[in-house]
Design an enzyme around this catalytic site. Structure first.
Site: not given
Length: 173
Positions: A73, A75
């Site tokens: 992901h 993040e």
């Protein structure tokens, strides 16, 4: 910026490392550019930047399909890059700016990184873990509570996601 520099798809990736930003909106515009690039290469359009002292020190987009990694992901990748850039896993003086509300995995990672501030655009009503579905970042049982600002450029973030999934649904017909 990306961890897969040999990929030709990365050649047109927006270059945002070292860019100075003076507010959440400016940082989110960079994250949105990364998210748009992700969509262009077939990834879910989520972009993330980590800012420290007004300078972008890490910037990534979703790479789950590219890397065939369920944890890739935006993040998580940005947090990893920021920690590596600083030589320190504690990111308490950093701001994570991401186009979509973090999931449980990413919320846990930002809590473990001791991120100082989280800024996100679109709410994720099906999987958001910082306000929408869960609220990991304000759980009083945890030993860290970052500042959270939401809804920054939410309409633009939502539009990117809707366009991506709309096109995907059209392709399935």
């Amino acid at each position: 910026m990306g961890s897969n520099p040999t990929s030709s798809a990365m050649d047109s990736e927006p270059q945002v490392l070292g860019v100075e930003v003076n507010d959440d909106r400016a940082a989110m515009q960079l994250a949105l550019a990364l998210a748009a690039h992700a969509a262009d290469i077939g990834e879910v359009p989520v972009g993330a930047v980590v800012v420290r002292n007004g300078v972008v020190i890490a910037a990534r987009f979703n790479e789950r399909e590219t890397l065939q990694d369920p944890t890739a992901h935006a993040e998580l990748l940005a947090l990893r890059d920021a920690a590596q850039a600083l030589g320190e896993w504690r990111l308490n003086d950093c701001t994570l700016v991401v186009t979509l509300e973090p999931c449980v995995m990413c919320a846990g990672a930002l809590m473990n990184a001791r991120i100082g501030t989280l800024v996100y655009g679109a709410a994720d009503l099906k999987g958001g873990a910082t306000a929408s579905l869960y609220n990991v970042t304000s759980d009083p049982r945890l030993n860290h509570a970052p500042i959270v600002r939401h809804g920054v450029c939410a309409d633009e973030s939502t539009a990117l996601l809707q366009a991506f999934f709309g096109a995907r649904r059209e392709g399935d017909r």
